[in-house]
Design a protein around this motif. Structure first.
Motif, short mmCIF file in Angstrom:
data_model
loop_
_atom_site.label_atom_id
_atom_site.label_comp_id
_atom_site.label_asym_id
_atom_site.label_seq_id
_atom_site.Cartn_x
_atom_site.Cartn_y
_atom_site.Cartn_z
N LYS A 187 -1.43 9.48 -13.21
CA LYS A 187 -2.87 9.27 -13.40
C LYS A 187 -3.62 10.60 -13.33
O LYS A 187 -4.59 10.81 -14.05
CB LYS A 187 -3.44 8.33 -12.33
N PRO A 227 3.03 10.14 -18.30
CA PRO A 227 3.25 8.70 -18.07
C PRO A 227 4.55 8.20 -18.70
O PRO A 227 5.13 7.23 -18.23
CB PRO A 227 2.04 8.04 -18.74
N ALA A 249 3.12 7.07 -9.80
CA ALA A 249 2.07 6.56 -10.68
C ALA A 249 0.78 7.37 -10.50
O ALA A 249 0.08 7.67 -11.47
CB ALA A 249 1.81 5.08 -10.40
N TYR A 288 1.04 2.18 -12.67
CA TYR A 288 0.22 3.10 -13.46
C TYR A 288 -0.69 2.32 -14.40
O TYR A 288 -1.87 2.64 -14.55
CB TYR A 288 1.12 4.05 -14.26
#
Length: 61
Positions: free
Chosen positions: A19, A25, A15, A36
């Motif tokens: 970011k 993602p 996650a 996330y």
């Protein structure tokens, strides 16, 4: 708050990578996708930095 298991630490790492823009993602699934969406980069960094030694693979609720 440190990660409680190796799986949680790995999900936080994935996650965190998303970011930071290192991975898309859309590549995330399960716990890493949830992390996330719900956690800040600082929180993810703390989880991902947890030492793995002595941690169980998974923690059952």
């Amino acid at each position: 708050m440190p990660a409680r298991s190796k799986a949680q630490q790995q999900a936080a790492g994935a996650a965190l990578a998303a970011k930071r823009g290192e991975i898309s993602p859309s590549e995330l699934q399960g716990a890493s996708k949830s992390m996330y969406e719900s956690m800040s980069e600082e929180q993810l960094r703390e989880f991902a930095a947890t030492k793995r030694k002595g941690k169980p693979e998974h923690v059952h609720k």
